[in-house]
Design a protein around this motif. Structure first.
Motif, PDB file in Angstrom:
ATOM      1  N   MET A   1       0.853  -1.200   0.000  1.00 15.69           N
ATOM      2  CA  MET A   1       0.000   0.000   0.000  1.00 15.69           C
ATOM      3  C   MET A   1       0.888   1.250   0.000  1.00 15.69           C
ATOM      4  N   SER A   2       0.664   2.126  -0.969  1.00 16.05           N
ATOM      5  CA  SER A   2       1.531   3.302  -1.089  1.00 16.05           C
ATOM      6  C   SER A   2       0.880   4.527  -0.444  1.00 16.05           C
ATOM      7  N   ALA A   3       1.728   5.423   0.036  1.00 10.69           N
ATOM      8  CA  ALA A   3       1.233   6.672   0.639  1.00 10.69           C
ATOM      9  C   ALA A   3       0.917   7.666  -0.469  1.00 10.69           C
ATOM     10  N   LYS A   4      -0.281   8.211  -0.445  1.00 10.42           N
ATOM     11  CA  LYS A   4      -0.675   9.211  -1.438  1.00 10.42           C
ATOM     12  C   LYS A   4      -0.356  10.628  -0.962  1.00 10.42           C
ATOM     13  N   LEU A   5      -0.303  10.807   0.358  1.00 10.39           N
ATOM     14  CA  LEU A   5       0.042  12.119   0.921  1.00 10.39           C
ATOM     15  C   LEU A   5       0.952  11.922   2.121  1.00 10.39           C
ATOM     16  N   ASN A   8       5.401  16.098   6.443  1.00 10.61           N
ATOM     17  CA  ASN A   8       6.405  15.814   7.449  1.00 10.61           C
ATOM     18  C   ASN A   8       6.843  17.098   8.150  1.00 10.61           C
ATOM     19  N   GLU A   9       6.377  17.247   9.397  1.00  9.54           N
ATOM     20  CA  GLU A   9       6.727  18.402  10.237  1.00  9.54           C
ATOM     21  C   GLU A   9       6.528  19.735   9.499  1.00  9.54           C
ATOM     22  N   VAL A  10       5.319  19.892   8.979  1.00 13.59           N
ATOM     23  CA  VAL A  10       4.976  21.102   8.221  1.00 13.59           C
ATOM     24  C   VAL A  10       4.585  22.233   9.170  1.00 13.59           C
ATOM     25  N   SER A  11       5.213  23.370   8.995  1.00  8.13           N
ATOM     26  CA  SER A  11       4.867  24.577   9.755  1.00  8.13           C
ATOM     27  C   SER A  11       4.511  25.696   8.787  1.00  8.13           C
ATOM     28  N   ARG A  12       3.643  26.583   9.269  1.00  2.00           N
ATOM     29  CA  ARG A  12       3.299  27.766   8.457  1.00  2.00           C
ATOM     30  C   ARG A  12       3.090  28.944   9.392  1.00  2.00           C
ATOM     31  N   THR A  13       3.854  29.989   9.173  1.00  2.00           N
ATOM     32  CA  THR A  13       3.715  31.214   9.957  1.00  2.00           C
ATOM     33  C   THR A  13       3.317  32.359   9.036  1.00  2.00           C
ATOM     34  N   PHE A  14       2.584  33.301   9.591  1.00  2.00           N
ATOM     35  CA  PHE A  14       2.179  34.507   8.872  1.00  2.00           C
ATOM     36  C   PHE A  14       2.658  35.712   9.669  1.00  2.00           C
ATOM     37  N   HIS A  15       3.045  36.744   8.953  1.00  2.00           N
ATOM     38  CA  HIS A  15       3.510  37.969   9.612  1.00  2.00           C
ATOM     39  C   HIS A  15       2.447  39.056   9.495  1.00  2.00           C
ATOM     40  N   THR A  22       1.863  31.634  14.232  1.00  2.00           N
ATOM     41  CA  THR A  22       2.111  30.263  13.781  1.00  2.00           C
ATOM     42  C   THR A  22       0.780  29.529  13.693  1.00  2.00           C
ATOM     43  N   VAL A  23       0.377  29.178  12.486  1.00  2.00           N
ATOM     44  CA  VAL A  23      -0.910  28.503  12.271  1.00  2.00           C
ATOM     45  C   VAL A  23      -0.738  26.988  12.307  1.00  2.00           C
ATOM     46  N   LEU A  24       0.284  26.487  11.624  1.00  3.72           N
ATOM     47  CA  LEU A  24       0.616  25.068  11.676  1.00  3.72           C
ATOM     48  C   LEU A  24       1.986  24.922  12.316  1.00  3.72           C
ATOM     49  N   ASN A  25       2.110  23.942  13.211  1.00  2.00           N
ATOM     50  CA  ASN A  25       3.345  23.802  13.986  1.00  2.00           C
ATOM     51  C   ASN A  25       3.835  22.350  13.952  1.00  2.00           C
ATOM     52  N   LYS A  26       4.722  22.073  13.001  1.00  4.56           N
ATOM     53  CA  LYS A  26       5.314  20.731  12.846  1.00  4.56           C
ATOM     54  C   LYS A  26       4.232  19.661  12.697  1.00  4.56           C
ATOM     55  N   LEU A  27       3.281  19.948  11.828  1.00  4.14           N
ATOM     56  CA  LEU A  27       2.182  19.020  11.557  1.00  4.14           C
ATOM     57  C   LEU A  27       2.663  17.883  10.662  1.00  4.14           C
ATOM     58  N   SER A  28       2.349  16.663  11.045  1.00  3.41           N
ATOM     59  CA  SER A  28       2.704  15.496  10.240  1.00  3.41           C
ATOM     60  C   SER A  28       1.463  14.660   9.950  1.00  3.41           C
ATOM     61  N   LEU A  29       1.421  14.096   8.752  1.00  4.38           N
ATOM     62  CA  LEU A  29       0.280  13.278   8.332  1.00  4.38           C
ATOM     63  C   LEU A  29       0.716  12.362   7.207  1.00  4.38           C
ATOM     64  N   LYS A  30       0.218  11.122   7.246  1.00  8.79           N
ATOM     65  CA  LYS A  30       0.425  10.178   6.144  1.00  8.79           C
ATOM     66  C   LYS A  30      -0.925   9.567   5.811  1.00  8.79           C
TER      67      LYS A  30
END
Length: 227
Positions: A1-5, A8-15, A22-30
């Protein structure tokens, strides 16, 4: 079974002036092939930012996003647009159908943008409309469809180019309980039938039993429990 998404430790900050949010803080998902994953969270928790980054519409400040084995880092806007057409399908809160196109034309436009042949796209559109129970509506304009029918057209359109991954943003928000169940079941069935994967952002607890996993967006990351 292959991962489609893979995220890995996704962060997103806005100024905003001198401040940093910081809206997303080291978010991980498979998300693996054949999986429908529900993501829940209160307003302001970052669900829109999460979907935009996962769907290659917004770049993360840090971290890695891989869609169907393709890393997004360093891709040009044109390359990202092509990836979205070929590997990603989107379903929104409202169906977002084009008012002057008939049902079959809605699907064939997506196929044309994805450089599919007219013959193949015609066959594919009829197959999908059959599976959605909409064959009898293929020559109808959107204003002649019910809310549930519009969302089913949107599902068919999202699957048109055989994307590896589908994102659904509150797909039951404008539907009653019965139609909402039908729509999410169709998404789940297509995920299994086509060997794809899907992520659905929702507030609708009535459809969670149709999902393989339920995750909660809290403090900028995805958790397995609500608390």
């Amino acid at each position: 079974m292959s991962a489609k998404l893979i995220m890995n430790e996704v962060s997103r900050t806005f100024h905003d002036g001198d401040s940093e949010l910081t809206v997303l803080n080291k978010l991980s998902l498979k998300v693996d092939e054949g999986e429908l994953v529900a993501v829940m969270g209160p307003s302001g928790s970052g669900k829109s930012t999460f979907l935009s980054i996962a769907g290659a519409l917004l770049s993360p400040t840090a971290g890695e996003v891989i869609i169907d084995g393709v890393p997004l880092f360093g891709m040009s806007e044109l390359e990202l647009a092509e990836l979205r057409l070929s590997k990603i399908g989107f379903i929104f809160q409202s169906a977002n159908l084009i008012p002057y196109l008939k049902v079959k034309e809605q699907l064939q436009l997506v196929a044309k943008l994805g450089h599919r042949s007219p013959a193949a796209s015609s066959k594919r559109s009829l197959e999908l409309l059959d599976r959605m129970g909409l064959r009898h509506r293929l020559s109808y304009y959107p204003d002649k469809l019910s809310g549930g029918e519009k969302q089913r057209v949107a599902i068919a359109r999202a699957w048109m180019n055989k994307p590896a991954l589908l994102f659904a943003d509150e797909p039951t928000a404008s539907l009653d309980a019965s139609r909402g169940q039908d729509v999410v079941k169709m998404i789940a069935d297509e995920v299994k039938a086509e060997g794809r994967a899907a992520v659905m952002v929702t507030h609708d607890e009535r459809v969670l039993h149709l999902c393989d996993r339920v995750l909660y967006l809290r403090d900028g990351a995805l958790k397995e429990t609500q608390e």
